[in-house]
Design an enzyme around this catalytic site. Sequence first.
Site, PDB file in Angstrom:
ATOM      1  N   ARG A   1      14.018  16.459   2.208  1.00 17.68           N
ATOM      2  CA  ARG A   1      12.559  16.599   2.124  1.00 17.68           C
ATOM      3  C   ARG A   1      12.004  16.192   0.753  1.00 17.68           C
ATOM      4  NH1 ARG A   1      13.093  21.374   5.595  1.00 17.68           N
ATOM      5  NH2 ARG A   1      12.554  20.660   7.675  1.00 17.68           N
TER       6      ARG A   1
ATOM      7  N   LYS B   1       2.750   4.928  -2.795  1.00 18.31           N
ATOM      8  CA  LYS B   1       2.984   4.458  -1.418  1.00 18.31           C
ATOM      9  C   LYS B   1       4.391   3.910  -1.302  1.00 18.31           C
ATOM     10  CE  LYS B   1      -1.408   2.883   0.480  1.00 18.31           C
ATOM     11  NZ  LYS B   1      -2.119   1.726   1.039  1.00 18.31           N
TER      12      LYS B   1
ATOM     13  N   GLU C   1      -2.543  -9.636  -7.855  1.00 14.77           N
ATOM     14  CA  GLU C   1      -3.060  -8.259  -7.778  1.00 14.77           C
ATOM     15  C   GLU C   1      -4.073  -8.006  -8.900  1.00 14.77           C
ATOM     16  OE1 GLU C   1      -2.347  -6.633  -5.130  1.00 14.77           O
ATOM     17  OE2 GLU C   1      -0.391  -7.348  -4.456  1.00 14.77           O
TER      18      GLU C   1
ATOM     19  N   LYS D   1      -6.281   0.951 -10.962  1.00 15.07           N
ATOM     20  CA  LYS D   1      -5.571   1.451  -9.783  1.00 15.07           C
ATOM     21  C   LYS D   1      -5.457   2.975  -9.821  1.00 15.07           C
ATOM     22  CE  LYS D   1      -2.160   1.106  -6.344  1.00 15.07           C
ATOM     23  NZ  LYS D   1      -1.069   0.437  -5.698  1.00 15.07           N
TER      24      LYS D   1
ATOM     25  N   GLU E   1      -6.125   7.544   1.080  1.00 20.27           N
ATOM     26  CA  GLU E   1      -6.809   6.375   1.638  1.00 20.27           C
ATOM     27  C   GLU E   1      -7.805   6.718   2.739  1.00 20.27           C
ATOM     28  OE1 GLU E   1      -4.276   2.877   1.568  1.00 20.27           O
ATOM     29  OE2 GLU E   1      -5.500   1.924   3.084  1.00 20.27           O
TER      30      GLU E   1
ATOM     31  N   ARG F   1      -9.779   3.908  -1.643  1.00 19.80           N
ATOM     32  CA  ARG F   1      -8.450   3.285  -1.795  1.00 19.80           C
ATOM     33  C   ARG F   1      -8.283   2.100  -0.847  1.00 19.80           C
ATOM     34  NH1 ARG F   1      -2.453   6.095  -2.715  1.00 19.80           N
ATOM     35  NH2 ARG F   1      -1.441   4.110  -3.115  1.00 19.80           N
TER      36      ARG F   1
ATOM     37  N   ASN G   1      -6.999  -3.006  -0.376  1.00 18.92           N
ATOM     38  CA  ASN G   1      -6.452  -3.900   0.658  1.00 18.92           C
ATOM     39  C   ASN G   1      -7.139  -5.259   0.679  1.00 18.92           C
ATOM     40  OD1 ASN G   1      -4.553  -2.073   1.682  1.00 18.92           O
ATOM     41  ND2 ASN G   1      -6.139  -1.022   2.867  1.00 18.92           N
TER      42      ASN G   1
ATOM     43  N   HIS H   1      -5.395  -8.389   1.743  1.00 15.34           N
ATOM     44  CA  HIS H   1      -4.093  -7.992   2.271  1.00 15.34           C
ATOM     45  C   HIS H   1      -3.995  -8.006   3.789  1.00 15.34           C
ATOM     46  CE1 HIS H   1      -3.138  -7.042  -1.827  1.00 15.34           C
ATOM     47  NE2 HIS H   1      -1.920  -6.637  -1.505  1.00 15.34           N
TER      48      HIS H   1
ATOM     49  N   HIS I   1      -1.001 -10.086   4.644  1.00 17.80           N
ATOM     50  CA  HIS I   1       0.241  -9.560   5.222  1.00 17.80           C
ATOM     51  C   HIS I   1       0.667 -10.353   6.457  1.00 17.80           C
ATOM     52  CE1 HIS I   1       0.067  -5.333   3.219  1.00 17.80           C
ATOM     53  NE2 HIS I   1       0.810  -6.170   2.529  1.00 17.80           N
TER      54      HIS I   1
ATOM     55  N   HIS J   1       4.495 -12.581  -1.835  1.00 15.99           N
ATOM     56  CA  HIS J   1       3.372 -11.655  -1.651  1.00 15.99           C
ATOM     57  C   HIS J   1       2.087 -12.123  -2.352  1.00 15.99           C
ATOM     58  CE1 HIS J   1       1.472  -7.848  -0.745  1.00 15.99           C
ATOM     59  NE2 HIS J   1       1.121  -7.728  -2.015  1.00 15.99           N
TER      60      HIS J   1
HETATM   61  N1  LIG Z   1       3.752   0.429  -3.061  1.00 16.67           N
HETATM   62  C1  LIG Z   1       2.868  -0.503  -3.253  1.00 16.67           C
HETATM   63  O1  LIG Z   1       1.693  -0.233  -3.402  1.00 16.67           O
HETATM   64  C2  LIG Z   1       3.349  -1.905  -3.312  1.00 16.67           C
HETATM   65  C3  LIG Z   1       2.450  -2.923  -3.585  1.00 16.67           C
HETATM   66  C4  LIG Z   1       2.923  -4.197  -3.699  1.00 16.67           C
HETATM   67  C5  LIG Z   1       4.275  -4.457  -3.525  1.00 16.67           C
HETATM   68  N2  LIG Z   1       5.122  -3.447  -3.214  1.00 16.67           N
HETATM   69  C6  LIG Z   1       6.552  -3.673  -3.067  1.00 16.67           C
HETATM   70  O2  LIG Z   1       7.155  -3.379  -4.327  1.00 16.67           O
HETATM   71  C7  LIG Z   1       8.368  -4.078  -4.451  1.00 16.67           C
HETATM   72  C8  LIG Z   1       8.519  -4.504  -5.879  1.00 16.67           C
HETATM   73  O3  LIG Z   1       7.965  -5.739  -6.162  1.00 16.67           O
HETATM   74  P1  LIG Z   1       8.379  -6.500  -7.485  1.00 16.67           P
HETATM   75  O4  LIG Z   1       7.336  -7.475  -7.813  1.00 16.67           O
HETATM   76  O5  LIG Z   1       8.763  -5.519  -8.554  1.00 16.67           O
HETATM   77  O6  LIG Z   1       9.609  -7.354  -6.963  1.00 16.67           O
HETATM   78  P2  LIG Z   1      11.178  -7.303  -7.165  1.00 16.67           P
HETATM   79  O7  LIG Z   1      11.645  -6.046  -7.796  1.00 16.67           O
HETATM   80  O8  LIG Z   1      11.718  -7.707  -5.860  1.00 16.67           O
HETATM   81  O9  LIG Z   1      11.419  -8.467  -8.249  1.00 16.67           O
HETATM   82  C9  LIG Z   1      11.179  -9.831  -7.942  1.00 16.67           C
HETATM   83  C10 LIG Z   1      12.302 -10.733  -8.499  1.00 16.67           C
HETATM   84  O10 LIG Z   1      12.234 -10.786  -9.926  1.00 16.67           O
HETATM   85  C11 LIG Z   1      13.474 -10.357 -10.499  1.00 16.67           C
HETATM   86  N3  LIG Z   1      13.103  -9.593 -11.715  1.00 16.67           N
HETATM   87  C12 LIG Z   1      12.410  -8.445 -11.734  1.00 16.67           C
HETATM   88  N4  LIG Z   1      12.141  -8.079 -13.005  1.00 16.67           N
HETATM   89  C13 LIG Z   1      12.708  -9.027 -13.801  1.00 16.67           C
HETATM   90  C14 LIG Z   1      12.758  -9.210 -15.215  1.00 16.67           C
HETATM   91  N5  LIG Z   1      12.121  -8.381 -16.045  1.00 16.67           N
HETATM   92  N6  LIG Z   1      13.430 -10.280 -15.691  1.00 16.67           N
HETATM   93  C15 LIG Z   1      14.046 -11.160 -14.843  1.00 16.67           C
HETATM   94  N7  LIG Z   1      14.003 -11.056 -13.493  1.00 16.67           N
HETATM   95  C16 LIG Z   1      13.323 -10.002 -12.992  1.00 16.67           C
HETATM   96  C17 LIG Z   1      14.149  -9.547  -9.423  1.00 16.67           C
HETATM   97  O11 LIG Z   1      15.551  -9.588  -9.582  1.00 16.67           O
HETATM   98  C18 LIG Z   1      13.714 -10.258  -8.165  1.00 16.67           C
HETATM   99  O12 LIG Z   1      14.468 -11.410  -7.923  1.00 16.67           O
HETATM  100  C19 LIG Z   1       8.339  -5.174  -3.396  1.00 16.67           C
HETATM  101  O13 LIG Z   1       9.284  -4.842  -2.428  1.00 16.67           O
HETATM  102  C20 LIG Z   1       6.944  -5.086  -2.780  1.00 16.67           C
HETATM  103  O14 LIG Z   1       6.946  -5.312  -1.384  1.00 16.67           O
HETATM  104  C21 LIG Z   1       4.677  -2.185  -3.127  1.00 16.67           C
HETATM  105 ZN   LIG Z   2      -0.265  -6.456  -2.819  1.00 18.83          ZN
END
Ligand SMILES: NC(=O)c1ccc[n+]([C@@H]2O[C@H](COP(=O)([O-])OP(=O)(O)OC[C@H]3O[C@@H](n4cnc5c(N)ncnc54)[C@H](O)[C@@H]3O)[C@@H](O)[C@H]2O)c1
Ligand SMILES: [Zn+2]
Length: 243
Positions: free
Chosen positions: A9, A31, A73, A115, A125, A129, A133, A136, A140, A150
Amino acid sequence: MYTASVYMRGLKFGFVPTTILAMVDASIGGKNGVDVGAYKNLVGMIRQPDFLLFDYSMLQTLPQHEWINGFAEIIKHACIKDADMFVLLEQNSIENFQSDKTLLAALIEKNVQIKTTVVVADEFEKGDRKLLNFGHTLGHAIENIYQLPHGHAVSVGMVAACKLSEELNHFDTTEKQRVKHLIEKYQLTSSISFDKESIWDTLKMDKKRVSNEMNFILLNKIGEAIIKPIPMQQLEKLISQSL
Ligand SMILES: NC(=O)c1ccc[n+]([C@@H]2O[C@H](COP(=O)([O-])OP(=O)(O)OC[C@H]3O[C@@H](n4cnc5c(N)ncnc54)[C@H](O)[C@@H]3O)[C@@H](O)[C@H]2O)c1
Ligand SMILES: [Zn+2]
């Protein structure tokens, strides 16, 4: 994050974001979700992290395409909440932010603030909030079908949402052009030719659909967005005729 949220939990967790996208968006707001087939983030919940640790030196190794992705973003935040930041982005470029640490830190902090303010006011939301979107809904659907990164999918979605804003909400044509130009300036995709029927099939399944309407985010002007429920029938027509 999802596993930590459901195991026994819920366990405590924190984030050390290493991408621009994670710093300005994904790490904030609690989220989490996993995709189920074509359904984006269908299973998941909202659970806040205990801490966030930002280390900008991590960004020194971030590949260029991930910088570009993250700026989608940032542009989104500017479009829906901050006309001054929109101008700041117009006056600068990714290269400026990469070479000036102070400028970059200020930009990231501004986005965290935007944010956080939205999430604190409406964690679950029910209202404001939803504005996050912007770009998006269509984004999406495109991301799922065309395997676009993305940021690029969202930027295509933002340009499309601007067109709908012009049509349904008197959004100014010049402002629409400014959004498109900014997206292109930051090396993001502003349009792709997509198969309208398959996009529609995916869009219909979006969780933002409420009975026979879709809550679409439109702009009044740069820096100000609204939630507009669009009947599904009208949306189908708009997608096939206006986009
Ligand atoms: N919760 C939310 O509101 C929300 C919003 C948008 C995206 N997401 C999700 O969050 C996740 C994280 O996204 P992200 O952009 O961090 O992508 P990610 O962690 O997948 O990183 C993207 C790529 O960059 C590389 N990388 C990351 N940081 C690096 C650095 N400092 N130096 C070199 N390489 C680096 C990673 O190895 C990967 O290949 C995704 O799965 C996305 O779908 C969530
Ligand atoms: Zn996004």
